[in-house]
Scaffold this motif. Structure first.
Motif, PDB file in Angstrom:
ATOM      1  N   ALA A   5     -60.797 -53.610  -1.276  1.00 17.61           N
ATOM      2  CA  ALA A   5     -59.712 -53.040  -0.906  1.00 17.61           C
ATOM      3  C   ALA A   5     -58.548 -52.821  -2.245  1.00 17.61           C
ATOM      4  O   ALA A   5     -58.656 -53.415  -3.016  1.00 17.61           O
ATOM      5  N   CYS A   6     -58.026 -51.815  -2.103  1.00 22.12           N
ATOM      6  CA  CYS A   6     -56.667 -51.440  -2.969  1.00 22.12           C
ATOM      7  C   CYS A   6     -55.570 -52.227  -2.678  1.00 22.12           C
ATOM      8  O   CYS A   6     -55.149 -52.435  -1.428  1.00 22.12           O
ATOM      9  N   CYS A  43     -56.156 -46.505  -7.532  1.00 23.93           N
ATOM     10  CA  CYS A  43     -57.067 -46.989  -6.633  1.00 23.93           C
ATOM     11  C   CYS A  43     -56.727 -46.165  -5.494  1.00 23.93           C
ATOM     12  O   CYS A  43     -55.736 -45.973  -4.815  1.00 23.93           O
ATOM     13  N   GLN A  44     -57.792 -45.461  -5.027  1.00 19.00           N
ATOM     14  CA  GLN A  44     -58.016 -44.767  -3.804  1.00 19.00           C
ATOM     15  C   GLN A  44     -59.362 -45.070  -3.084  1.00 19.00           C
ATOM     16  O   GLN A  44     -60.431 -44.739  -3.536  1.00 19.00           O
ATOM     17  N   TYR A  71     -60.454 -46.844  -9.620  1.00 18.95           N
ATOM     18  CA  TYR A  71     -61.414 -47.188  -8.578  1.00 18.95           C
ATOM     19  C   TYR A  71     -61.143 -46.069  -7.340  1.00 18.95           C
ATOM     20  O   TYR A  71     -60.199 -45.995  -6.825  1.00 18.95           O
ATOM     21  N   VAL A  72     -62.098 -45.203  -7.357  1.00 18.51           N
ATOM     22  CA  VAL A  72     -61.798 -44.012  -6.398  1.00 18.51           C
ATOM     23  C   VAL A  72     -63.081 -44.084  -5.566  1.00 18.51           C
ATOM     24  O   VAL A  72     -64.239 -43.622  -6.009  1.00 18.51           O
TER      25      VAL A  72
END
Length: 185
Positions: A5-6, A43-44, A71-72
Motif C-alpha cells: 500500500a501507498c 506512489c500510485q 512505485y506505480v
C-alpha cells in the motif's frame, strides 16, 4: 510504499492546473523544471491517471529532477510511467533521473512515459528499476509506446529489468509511424 500500500497516494499534476512554483501549464504546453530537487517515494496504485504530471492533451518538457523509490502499479490500466502516463504532444526529458523504481501496467508502460505522441527527445537521463506489463503490453525501459515523427535518445541509460509484453524494448517498447534516426546512446 510498504506492505502493498501507498502511505500517501500521489495524484498527478493535471495538465490544466500545473501552475506552482516550478511548473507551468499554458494553453500549449506543460513545463516542469525541478531545479535539481529530488522527489522521494512517489506512489500510485489504482486505475486512473498515472505519473508525476498528466500531460495527456499537451506537449511535455521536464528537466532537472530526480525521482527516487517510485512505485506505480496500474495493473489494469494503460499509459503508465513515473514522469507521465501519457504525453499528448512532443516530449522532452532532460537531466531526469529515476532511481529504484517499480512500474507496472496493462499496456503502454514505460519507465519515464507510457505513451508519447510526437517528437520524443530524451537527453542526459537515466532509469534504474523494473518495468513490467501484461502479456499483450507494449513495454519500454524509458518510453513504452511512441507514436512519433522522430525519436532521439542521447547520453541516457537504463539499468534494471524490462519484462512481459507483446512488444518489449530496453529503451522503447514500440515506435509507430516514426524512426529513431539521430539517436545516440
Amino acid at each position: 510504499y510498504k506492505n502493498g500500500a501507498c502511505s500517501m497516494q500521489f495524484n498527478p499534476i493535471p495538465d490544466a492546473y500545473a501552475e506552482n512554483g516550478w511548473s507551468t501549464a499554458t494553453e500549449t504546453a506543460v513545463v516542469v523544471d525541478g531545479n535539481g530537487y529530488a522527489i522521494d517515494g512517489l506512489c500510485q496504485i489504482g486505475s486512473s491517471s498515472f505519473g508525476f504530471v498528466n500531460a495527456e492533451s499537451k506537449p511535455l518538457t521536464i528537466s532537472n529532477v530526480t525521482f527516487t523509490n517510485a512505485y506505480v502499479n496500474a495493473t489494469g490500466s494503460n499509459d503508465v510511467g513515473v514522469v507521465a502516463g501519457k504525453a499528448g504532444g512532443n516530449v522532452t526529458i532532460k537531466n531526469v533521473k529515476v532511481e529504484n523504481a517499480t512500474v507496472i501496467g496493462a499496456a503502454n508502460v514505460g519507465g519515464f512515459v507510457g505513451n508519447a505522441v510526437g517528437l520524443v527527445d530524451v537527453q542526459n537521463s537515466s532509469f534504474d528499476g523494473n518495468v513490467t506489463g501484461s502479456d499483450a503490453a507494449v513495454v519500454g525501459g524509458l518510453v513504452g509506446y511512441a507514436y512519433a515523427s522522430s525519436l532521439k535518445i542521447q547520453k541516457s541509460f537504463l539499468t534494471g529489468d524490462v519484462a512481459k509484453g507483446a512488444y518489449v524494448g530496453g529503451f522503447v517498447g514500440r515506435i509507430e509511424n516514426g524512426n529513431a534516426d539521430g539517436s545516440k546512446v
